[in-house]
Design a protein around this motif. Structure first.
Motif, PDB file in Angstrom:
ATOM      1  N   ARG A 191      -7.303 -24.044  16.780  1.00  0.00           N
ATOM      2  CA  ARG A 191      -8.736 -23.758  16.910  1.00  0.00           C
ATOM      3  C   ARG A 191      -9.021 -22.380  16.321  1.00  0.00           C
ATOM      4  O   ARG A 191      -8.270 -21.436  16.534  1.00  0.00           O
ATOM      5  N   VAL A 192     -10.111 -22.308  15.564  1.00  0.00           N
ATOM      6  CA  VAL A 192     -10.587 -21.036  15.029  1.00  0.00           C
ATOM      7  C   VAL A 192     -11.662 -20.504  15.961  1.00  0.00           C
ATOM      8  O   VAL A 192     -12.633 -21.219  16.277  1.00  0.00           O
ATOM      9  N   GLU A 193     -11.492 -19.283  16.416  1.00  0.00           N
ATOM     10  CA  GLU A 193     -12.474 -18.634  17.287  1.00  0.00           C
ATOM     11  C   GLU A 193     -12.734 -17.232  16.762  1.00  0.00           C
ATOM     12  O   GLU A 193     -11.787 -16.499  16.446  1.00  0.00           O
ATOM     13  N   GLY A 194     -13.998 -16.871  16.654  1.00  0.00           N
ATOM     14  CA  GLY A 194     -14.350 -15.575  16.108  1.00  0.00           C
ATOM     15  C   GLY A 194     -13.931 -15.408  14.666  1.00  0.00           C
ATOM     16  O   GLY A 194     -13.717 -14.280  14.199  1.00  0.00           O
ATOM     17  N   GLY A 195     -13.790 -16.526  13.941  1.00  0.00           N
ATOM     18  CA  GLY A 195     -13.386 -16.467  12.542  1.00  0.00           C
ATOM     19  C   GLY A 195     -11.915 -16.231  12.322  1.00  0.00           C
ATOM     20  O   GLY A 195     -11.463 -16.129  11.183  1.00  0.00           O
ATOM     21  N   ILE A 196     -11.120 -16.155  13.405  1.00  0.00           N
ATOM     22  CA  ILE A 196      -9.689 -15.858  13.282  1.00  0.00           C
ATOM     23  C   ILE A 196      -8.890 -17.158  13.347  1.00  0.00           C
ATOM     24  O   ILE A 196      -8.964 -17.897  14.336  1.00  0.00           O
ATOM     25  N   ALA A 197      -8.146 -17.429  12.291  1.00  0.00           N
ATOM     26  CA  ALA A 197      -7.265 -18.594  12.230  1.00  0.00           C
ATOM     27  C   ALA A 197      -5.820 -18.135  12.388  1.00  0.00           C
ATOM     28  O   ALA A 197      -5.483 -16.983  12.082  1.00  0.00           O
ATOM     29  N   PRO A 198      -4.931 -18.998  12.834  1.00  0.00           N
ATOM     30  CA  PRO A 198      -3.527 -18.586  13.006  1.00  0.00           C
ATOM     31  C   PRO A 198      -2.820 -18.448  11.665  1.00  0.00           C
ATOM     32  O   PRO A 198      -3.246 -18.991  10.644  1.00  0.00           O
ATOM     33  N   ALA A 199      -1.728 -17.706  11.668  1.00  0.00           N
ATOM     34  CA  ALA A 199      -0.815 -17.694  10.524  1.00  0.00           C
ATOM     35  C   ALA A 199      -0.030 -18.999  10.555  1.00  0.00           C
ATOM     36  O   ALA A 199       0.321 -19.521  11.623  1.00  0.00           O
ATOM     37  N   ILE A 200       0.249 -19.562   9.385  1.00  0.00           N
ATOM     38  CA  ILE A 200       0.868 -20.883   9.289  1.00  0.00           C
ATOM     39  C   ILE A 200       2.165 -20.781   8.501  1.00  0.00           C
ATOM     40  O   ILE A 200       2.176 -20.267   7.381  1.00  0.00           O
ATOM     41  N   ALA A 201       3.232 -21.284   9.085  1.00  0.00           N
ATOM     42  CA  ALA A 201       4.523 -21.346   8.403  1.00  0.00           C
ATOM     43  C   ALA A 201       4.876 -22.810   8.190  1.00  0.00           C
ATOM     44  O   ALA A 201       4.994 -23.578   9.145  1.00  0.00           O
ATOM     45  N   LEU A 202       5.037 -23.204   6.915  1.00  0.00           N
ATOM     46  CA  LEU A 202       5.428 -24.573   6.598  1.00  0.00           C
ATOM     47  C   LEU A 202       6.945 -24.702   6.710  1.00  0.00           C
ATOM     48  O   LEU A 202       7.701 -23.817   6.280  1.00  0.00           O
ATOM     49  N   THR A 203       7.357 -25.813   7.288  1.00  0.00           N
ATOM     50  CA  THR A 203       8.784 -26.094   7.436  1.00  0.00           C
ATOM     51  C   THR A 203       9.028 -27.517   6.943  1.00  0.00           C
ATOM     52  O   THR A 203       8.122 -28.192   6.468  1.00  0.00           O
ATOM     53  N   ASP A 204      10.266 -27.970   7.080  1.00  0.00           N
ATOM     54  CA  ASP A 204      10.560 -29.353   6.724  1.00  0.00           C
ATOM     55  C   ASP A 204      10.090 -30.313   7.811  1.00  0.00           C
ATOM     56  O   ASP A 204      10.161 -31.532   7.626  1.00  0.00           O
ATOM     57  N   GLY A 205       9.607 -29.775   8.925  1.00  0.00           N
ATOM     58  CA  GLY A 205       9.047 -30.599   9.991  1.00  0.00           C
ATOM     59  C   GLY A 205       7.599 -30.225  10.240  1.00  0.00           C
ATOM     60  O   GLY A 205       6.792 -30.149   9.310  1.00  0.00           O
ATOM     61  N   ASP A 206       7.262 -29.954  11.508  1.00  0.00           N
ATOM     62  CA  ASP A 206       5.896 -29.564  11.836  1.00  0.00           C
ATOM     63  C   ASP A 206       5.631 -28.122  11.394  1.00  0.00           C
ATOM     64  O   ASP A 206       6.525 -27.265  11.479  1.00  0.00           O
ATOM     65  N   PRO A 207       4.409 -27.821  10.936  1.00  0.00           N
ATOM     66  CA  PRO A 207       4.061 -26.417  10.670  1.00  0.00           C
ATOM     67  C   PRO A 207       4.139 -25.601  11.954  1.00  0.00           C
ATOM     68  O   PRO A 207       3.870 -26.106  13.053  1.00  0.00           O
ATOM     69  N   LEU A 208       4.505 -24.338  11.815  1.00  0.00           N
ATOM     70  CA  LEU A 208       4.579 -23.429  12.951  1.00  0.00           C
ATOM     71  C   LEU A 208       3.389 -22.482  12.896  1.00  0.00           C
ATOM     72  O   LEU A 208       3.029 -21.973  11.837  1.00  0.00           O
TER      73      LEU A 208
END
Length: 603
Positions: free
Chosen positions: A344-361
């Motif tokens: 969820r984006v709140e206050g315009g802030i999105a999480p940092a995203i790390a792509l992996t061979d499975g689910d994104p972190l």
């Protein structure tokens, strides 16, 4: 090999967010540029990815190419590269960027890079860009900015459709008939079918048309349904891929809709879900307007408007993307095989995203308007960030089958024998007449039966006005279904008002009809029974039992439905009280809320 590169630049006094839907509508722009339609073939690769190959004919030549994966950040930039299989052109890369300016305007830039097979090809490309492509592109971008500034649909100048005079007269005659029947936007629909460009007529969505025509959604939906019944439109059941949202399978009728499909673009199998990925769309009937095969841009970002970011990352690569995502719910995934992560984006802030061979972190974000992403996997992966509220304009199969107009006009639209569909949530309303036996004894069978038939019309009118459908009548009782719990409650309140008006018309000397109402929402099963769509399960049973708890004139709502968004705001001012009742077939007391009858509510 010679490379030809050109850049066009503009300054528009309009913000990027307003320009984006116009300047990045690549399907309509390509059509207006005079580019040909093309088709794409998806081929699954051993590593689970998909190769997309495009093909068309141009000036007598058959051209084919690797379509590639476009990348974009919504409202900021878009770039797409095609690698051709021989011929005078080896590759084409087009890029559009929209840079916000301090004065609230936009610096727009279109960059085109063409790799040719030789000097002659490069010369021809330069001449074409200078004398044809460039001036036309400049005109289209300026026109698009004008449409954006005026808030009008993009009406780029294209070759007018060739429609025989007899077909035009037929379309206009049918539209007049629909208007006489009360379908308020039939003339708008007729003009649209006769004059709109081909991309506008592919997968027509009634809610988008309603917005275009300044009409209520229900008016546009009912007009499209009536037009399909009259032969102007063809109703489609699109089984959408849950990842790319493409209509990978289209069924011409409900009884031919399979339980699942395969998406060659995403290389996944998926199941149908009436509330999520089965959408009803429309297209012109083939004898009215033939749309043809293929499209003008099958990598159009607007066709995937729910995708806000699509960006490739090499192994170990890290980027920070300027992406202003409105607050809300999103999902991170990749085009390549793998999992997903919701955030969820709140206050315009999105999480940092790390792509992996499975689910994104996901990790905590820091700066509003930016997304930090990196690829920790061992191969190139394409980050996708999509808005989970993608279905704003979608008319789902669940919604349309809970609309009275659909039930009236397409009563023969049923599931095939033995088929059943799980419905995640349906709101059900049951009614019955209190003391109906005494009514027949008091006024006689003929008069009482007439009143009961008239009361059906009153209740059905309330159901229809609130986007519901009468599923069936059982004796003096009515069962109605709604996609929205709010609509179901509003319909129940309207029924109470309308029955009060009906009783005033009957006159006090004849007594009055007293109606009992019960509502509940939850999951159930949709099946075909007695040649109509019907619902079964505990949700249905409880809704029917709650009607039995009504004393007449009051409205009984399950606590589960009362907890749905927006319901409490309607119930609280009406003095709805909480109770618990023992219901036959249920092992524990069932919590409910009761809206008192008019006289008890002090009305």
């Amino acid at each position: 090999m010679p490379v030809v590169e050109r850049v066009w630049e503009w300054r528009f006094p309009i913000p990027p967010e307003t320009l984006w839907p116009y300047l990045l509508d690549t399907a309509r722009i390509n059509e207006a540029l005079g580019l040909p339609r093309y088709a794409v073939t998806d081929t699954a690769q051993p590593d689970g990815t998909v190769r997309r190959t495009g093909a068309t004919r141009r000036m007598g030549l058959r051209l084919s190419w690797d379509e590639g994966v476009p990348q974009w950040v919504a409202n900021r930039f878009y770039t797409h590269r095609r690698q051709f299989h021989g011929g005078p052109v080896r590759s084409v890369q087009a890029s559009v960027s929209l840079e916000p300016q301090l004065d609230g305007g936009t610096a727009a830039r279109y960059r085109l890079r063409i790799e040719t097979g030789g000097l002659l090809g490069a010369l021809l490309v330069r001449l074409g860009l200078k004398y044809r492509f460039g001036p036309t592109l400049d005109r289209l971008f300026r026109e698009g900015a004008g449409f954006a500034a005026a808030g009008e649909p993009a009406e780029y100048e294209t070759e007018p459709p060739s429609i025989p005079a007899a077909v035009r007269r037929r379309v206009q005659d049918i539209a007049r008939g629909l208007t006489d029947q009360g379908y308020g936007v039939a003339d708008d629909l007729a003009a649209y079918l006769l004059n709109a460009s081909d991309p506008d007529l592919q997968r027509m969505r009634p809610r988008a048309l309603a917005r275009r025509w300044g009409a209520e959604p229900r008016v546009a939906i009912e007009t499209c349904l009536a037009a399909a019944r009259a032969g102007l439109l063809h109703l489609r059941w699109d089984l959408l891929c849950p990842r790319c949202r493409g209509a990978k399978l289209v069924a011409p009728s409900l009884d031919r809709l399979p339980q699942g499909a395969h998406c060659p673009s995403c290389n996944i199998d998926y199941d149908r879900d009436f509330t999520q990925n089965v959408e009803v769309t429309f297209e012109p009937a083939a004898d009215i307007r033939a749309i043809g095969i293929g499209g003008y841009c099958l990598s159009n970002a607007l066709d995937s408007a729910h995708i806000k970011i699509q960006h490739p990352l090499a192994p170990g690569e890290a980027v920070t993307l300027a992406a202003h995502l409105p607050d809300g719910d999103y999902r991170a995934r990749t085009i390549e095989p793998g999992g997903s992560a919701d955030f969820r984006v709140e206050g315009g802030i999105a999480p940092a995203i790390a792509l992996t061979d499975g689910d994104p972190l996901l990790a905590a974000g820091a700066v509003p308007g930016e997304i930090a992403a990196r690829n920790d996997g061992g191969s190139t992966r394409t980050l996708v960030v999509e808005d989970r509220g993608w279905a704003a304009d979608a008319l789902t199969a669940h919604e349309v089958t809970t609309m009275q107009a659909f039930r009236d006009m397409f009563a023969d639209a049923v599931l095939r024998p033995g088929d059943q569909v799980e419905i995640r949530r349906v709101a059900l309303l049951f009614t019955d007449i209190k003391g109906s036996s005494e009514l027949y004894n008091r006024v006689g069978d003929a008069r009482a039966y007439g009143w009961v038939r008239e009361h059906y019309a009153v209740l059905t009118g309330a159901v229809r006005r609130h986007d519901g459908a009468v599923v069936k009548t059982i004796g003096d009782a009515v069962m109605a279904a709604f996609a929205s719990p709010l609509d179901a409650l509003r319909a129940a309140l309207a029924m109470r008002d309308d029955i009060a008006g009906f009783n005033r018309e009957l006159g006090a000397e004849h007594g009055e009809l007293v109606v009992k109402l019960g509502l509940h929402c939850g999951p159930c099963i949709a099946v075909t029974l007695n040649d109509r769509l019907d619902y079964f399960g505990r949700t249905v049973n409880l809704a029917a039992r709650l009607q039995g708890e009504s004393q007449g004139g009051d409205i009984v709502v399950s606590a589960a439905m009362a907890a749905e968004a927006g319901i409490a705001e309607l119930l609280d001012p009406l003095g709805a009280e909480g109770e618990r009742a023992w219901i036959k077939g249920f092992g524990e007391p069932v919590p409910l809320r009761r809206v008192p009858a008019w006289e008890k509510a002090g009305c």
